[in-house]
Enzyme design. Structure first.
Site, PDB file in Angstrom:
ATOM      1  N   GLU A 328      -7.293  -0.260  -3.239  1.00  0.00           N
ATOM      2  CA  GLU A 328      -6.825   1.102  -2.959  1.00  0.00           C
ATOM      3  C   GLU A 328      -6.195   1.685  -4.213  1.00  0.00           C
ATOM      4  O   GLU A 328      -5.295   1.075  -4.799  1.00  0.00           O
ATOM      5  CB  GLU A 328      -5.762   1.098  -1.855  1.00  0.00           C
ATOM      6  CG  GLU A 328      -6.289   1.044  -0.453  1.00  0.00           C
ATOM      7  CD  GLU A 328      -5.203   1.371   0.570  1.00  0.00           C
ATOM      8  OE1 GLU A 328      -5.577   1.655   1.710  1.00  0.00           O
ATOM      9  OE2 GLU A 328      -4.008   1.350   0.241  1.00  0.00           O
ATOM     10  N   CYS A 329      -6.639   2.846  -4.632  1.00  0.00           N
ATOM     11  CA  CYS A 329      -6.038   3.596  -5.726  1.00  0.00           C
ATOM     12  C   CYS A 329      -5.929   2.724  -6.983  1.00  0.00           C
ATOM     13  O   CYS A 329      -6.934   2.461  -7.641  1.00  0.00           O
ATOM     14  CB  CYS A 329      -4.696   4.190  -5.304  1.00  0.00           C
ATOM     15  SG  CYS A 329      -4.182   5.583  -6.354  1.00  0.00           S
ATOM     16  N   GLY A 330      -4.744   2.228  -7.324  1.00  0.00           N
ATOM     17  CA  GLY A 330      -4.619   1.362  -8.491  1.00  0.00           C
ATOM     18  C   GLY A 330      -5.504   0.134  -8.388  1.00  0.00           C
ATOM     19  O   GLY A 330      -6.099  -0.311  -9.383  1.00  0.00           O
TER      20      GLY A 330
END
Length: 437
Positions: A328-330
């Site tokens: 997720e994201c990072g």
């Protein structure tokens, strides 16, 4: 035991909600009151400060992303484990999106749903009697939202305080605190909000300073009396999203910190075991696990160390050959081919997906999202919908040739195209999941 509670809110962002919230939490704990914190809306950073101040995990409450039954279950659980519940609001009290009634994501939605009084923090710098008109407007804007008291923040002098409080007093709303401009303790910030709680070596001293501030400048006894028992509909505790596996390898260190507690607690309640490991320490996901979850965080600040963590990168690749890996994201950024840091230096990442990201070429992506899954995976079966949000400055500099992970819409249902990627057992997206729709 059911806690009595209140909501700390403000007319706008930056008015001092976090300062007042942390001051209350630290002061109540010092007084021996069992205090539980919660945060309105999608936020990873403030709840970590709440936990440091209370010694208890905080919980997010989001009226748009969470179905009402989940909101009730989380509120009921939070209220059952303390004497006092303090909910920190988000943005301005009534700020949200235009959608179904009481599903806007605003702090006011929570105040109305649970019948909790609002302690309104008003930044009175640059004004005097005019603050009364502001308070009156907030008090009358929504008859289901009760402004129970006011804290004046950034007061310039005793004369200034007298002008403001005199004007507000005729409204019949008590002033329960007054903080002068030089008393508020500001916390350092970076691009996604406050610098994380774990990065403050002096956090305990800061919290003690805030407890002292509360004792001097807030009417703590009056605030305790203001609190009310939340109005909670009976609800069964259930996972917001079903566990992606029964033994979940969870990346946890300074690069991977953004995990919602309600997700982890829900997974554990469903029988899953969470096994943390540290990519920055060059650790691999444990072989005993059946899925690996790389959450968001700040990989752009540690890109060089992650690129040098060869054991982690090789181990993640072996894991992904037979088991599911999601970022997720990072975490999504780390699954790509490369990550460009703020100085424009490109660092090789794991290469399990084909995209590339850059933090040097910044663009803010912010808002609620609903994702319709394009294949069976860690967030649910194909065709199911998950609600959450995006908040990042990184951009895609190469999209790669992977199949898309989901179709995305904003909080009002407007199509945003596809997002993320999937290749074999590996999936990833900038989208942060909060709950199944």
């Amino acid at each position: 035991m059911t806690a009595r509670g209140l909501i700390v809110a403000a007319p706008r962002s930056g008015a001092g909600k976090t300062t007042v919230t942390l001051s209350l939490l630290a002061a109540f704990r010092r007084r021996g009151i069992g205090v539980q914190a919660a945060k309105a809306g999608p936020d990873y950073i403030d709840p970590a400060f709440h936990e440091a101040a209370t010694g208890r995990p905080s919980v997010n409450l989001d009226s748009w992303a969470m179905p009402p039954s989940l909101l009730d279950a989380l509120m009921g659980e939070a209220a059952s484990r303390a004497e006092m519940l303090v909910v920190e609001g988000a943005m301005g009290l009534f700020d949200g999106i235009e959608t179904a009634p009481r599903r806007s994501g605003s702090t006011a939605d929570l105040a109305a749903r649970f019948g909790l009084p609002v302690l309104l923090v008003v930044d009175v710098s640059g004004q005097a009697q005019s603050a009364a008109a502001l308070v009156q407007g907030f008090a009358t804007h929504d008859p289901e939202v009760a402004i129970g008291g006011v804290v004046l923040n950034r007061v310039g002098s005793e004369r200034h305080r007298s002008f403001v409080s005199g004007a507000i007093s005729v409204l019949g709303i008590p002033i329960l605190g007054s903080i002068t401009r030089d008393e508020a303790l500001s916390l350092p910030e970076r691009h996604l909000g406050l610098v994380q709680a774990s990065e403050h070596g002096d956090l305990e001293a800061r919290l003690m300073h805030l407890a002292d501030l509360a004792e001097r400048h807030l009417d703590l006894d009056g605030i305790v009396k203001l609190a009310a028992s939340p109005r909670i509909a009976p609800a069964q505790n259930a996972a917001a999203i079903r566990p992606p596996g029964m033994r979940i390898a969870l990346a946890q260190d300074d690069a991977f910190t953004f995990v919602y507690p309600h997700l982890i607690e829900g997974w554990r309640r469903e029988g899953a075991e969470i096994i943390p490991f540290s990519p920055l320490a060059d650790e691999t996901p444990p072989e005993s696990c059946d899925v690996c979850w790389l959450p968001g965080g700040y990989p752009e600040l540690h890109a060089g160390r992650l690129a040098a963590a060869q054991r982690f990168r090789d181990g993640l690749g072996r894991f992904a050959a037979t088991r599911k890996v999601h970022g997720e994201c990072g975490g999504y950024m780390v699954l790509g081919e490369s990550l460009e840091d703020a100085d424009g230096v490109s660092h090789a990442m794991t290469g399990l997906l084909g995209h590339a990201t850059s933090f040097a070429q910044k663009k803010l992506h912010l808002g609620y999202r609903e994702a319709r899954l394009l294949a069976d995976g860690v967030l649910g079966p194909e065709g199911s919908c998950v609600r959450g949000h995006e908040f990042h400055y990184a951009t895609l500099t190469a999209t790669g040739n992977d199949s898309p992970f989901a179709e995305l819409a904003d909080g009002q249902g407007r199509a945003l195209g596809t997002t993320g990627g999937r290749r074999g057992n590996v999936t990833g997206t900038f989208f942060h999941a909060i709950a199944a729709a």
